[in-house]
Design a protein around this motif. Structure first.
Motif, short mmCIF file in Angstrom:
data_model
loop_
_atom_site.label_atom_id
_atom_site.label_comp_id
_atom_site.label_asym_id
_atom_site.label_seq_id
_atom_site.Cartn_x
_atom_site.Cartn_y
_atom_site.Cartn_z
N ARG A 51 0.83 -1.20 0.00
CA ARG A 51 0.00 0.00 0.00
C ARG A 51 0.87 1.26 0.00
O ARG A 51 2.07 1.19 0.30
CB ARG A 51 -0.93 0.00 1.21
CG ARG A 51 -1.96 -1.12 1.18
CD ARG A 51 -2.90 -1.05 2.37
NE ARG A 51 -3.83 -2.17 2.37
CZ ARG A 51 -5.02 -2.17 1.78
NH1 ARG A 51 -5.42 -1.08 1.13
NH2 ARG A 51 -5.80 -3.23 1.83
N SER B 163 -2.51 -4.31 -1.51
CA SER B 163 -3.22 -3.16 -2.07
C SER B 163 -3.97 -3.43 -3.38
O SER B 163 -5.04 -2.86 -3.60
CB SER B 163 -2.20 -2.03 -2.31
OG SER B 163 -2.81 -0.90 -2.88
N SER C 78 -8.34 -3.05 -5.16
CA SER C 78 -9.05 -2.54 -3.99
C SER C 78 -10.27 -3.40 -3.66
O SER C 78 -11.18 -3.55 -4.48
CB SER C 78 -9.49 -1.09 -4.25
OG SER C 78 -10.43 -0.68 -3.28
N HIS D 249 -4.97 3.16 -1.03
CA HIS D 249 -4.94 2.55 -2.36
C HIS D 249 -4.42 3.54 -3.38
O HIS D 249 -4.56 4.77 -3.21
CB HIS D 249 -6.33 2.09 -2.79
CG HIS D 249 -6.74 0.77 -2.20
ND1 HIS D 249 -6.11 -0.40 -2.51
CD2 HIS D 249 -7.73 0.46 -1.33
CE1 HIS D 249 -6.67 -1.39 -1.84
NE2 HIS D 249 -7.66 -0.90 -1.11
N ASP E 98 -5.19 0.60 -8.32
CA ASP E 98 -5.85 -0.42 -7.49
C ASP E 98 -7.36 -0.37 -7.68
O ASP E 98 -8.02 -1.41 -7.79
CB ASP E 98 -5.53 -0.18 -6.00
CG ASP E 98 -4.06 -0.33 -5.69
OD1 ASP E 98 -3.35 -0.99 -6.47
OD2 ASP E 98 -3.62 0.20 -4.66
#
Length: 238
Positions: free
Chosen positions: A134, A148, A151, A202, A206
């Protein structure tokens, strides 16, 4: 091409574009959407792994939001993001399941039961496959220890609101209601994605990958259930 072969090809195309056929327009549209979503996910994943243009955009956007965070925006984004956590999405999914049950919509209920939990499991598997870390900041707004990409919050929102919008589009006869349903779904998914980027948990890619991957999974589920319903209906008519 002979006249017979051309006639067969024409019949095949007409069957694939027939709105009422069990393997007609719905299946063709599903395949097109699926291929588009999978291609988009693959492109995003490739750029992320190779640290191409999207990788640089990811870090620029993440840094900008971290520097320019302010209240009450931060509080609002926290509400949106916590609302669409795994427990929150599952609660909304249960409420939608109860609504489908009361509306006597068994095929939509089946699509929900397959798409929502199944899509969230697929998202977790993708996280462990890519193992992307992340964003990291000196003063983070929110910190998480999990991977990450893609999402999970955005995936859950895409699955839930995408299915709900699809149901409204299919069942409503008023085009304004259909447009409102699609616009509402896009707005809610966009808000969830923005909250994850704003809070620094994020990257942009992502959330984009989550939308693409979840849209692909949702397309598979809805198209498969629709084909099952049409096939059973065709058998009853015989």
């Amino acid at each position: 091409m002979s006249r017979i072969a051309y006639a067969k090809l024409l019949r095949f195309i007409e069957a694939r574009l027939s709105p009422g056929g069990e393997l007609g327009l719905h299946l063709t549209a599903g395949i097109v959407l699926l291929l588009g979503a999978v291609s988009l996910f693959a492109e995003i994943a490739e750029d992320m792994v190779e640290r191409d243009t999207i990788w640089r955009i990811d870090h620029l956007v993440a840094h900008w939001f971290n520097v320019h965070a302010f209240e009450p925006m931060t509080g609002f984004m926290l509400v949106i993001t916590h609302w669409h956590s795994v427990p929150g999405v599952l609660v909304m999914g249960c409420l939608l399941a109860a609504w489908f049950w009361r509306r006597n919509a068994p095929y939509w209920l089946l699509a929900l039961l397959i798409s929502l939990p199944g899509g969230m499991v697929v998202n977790v598997l993708l996280k462990h496959a890519f193992q992307r870390q992340r964003p990291v900041f000196d003063e983070p707004l929110l910190t998480l220890a999990t991977y990450s990409f893609p999402s999970g919050h955005t995936a859950g929102a895409t699955l839930f609101y995408g299915l709900l919008a699809s149901y409204i589009v299919v069942t409503s006869r008023r085009w304004r209601v259909r447009v409102a349903a699609m616009a509402g779904a896009v707005l809610m998914v966009g808000l969830v994605a923005l909250s994850r980027i704003y809070l620094g948990v994020h990257f942009v890619s992502d959330t984009m990958a989550a939308v693409a991957g979840s849209a692909a999974w949702l397309t598979i589920c809805i198209t498969s259930i629709s084909s099952l319903r049409r096939r059973r209906a065709a058998r009853k008519e015989q």
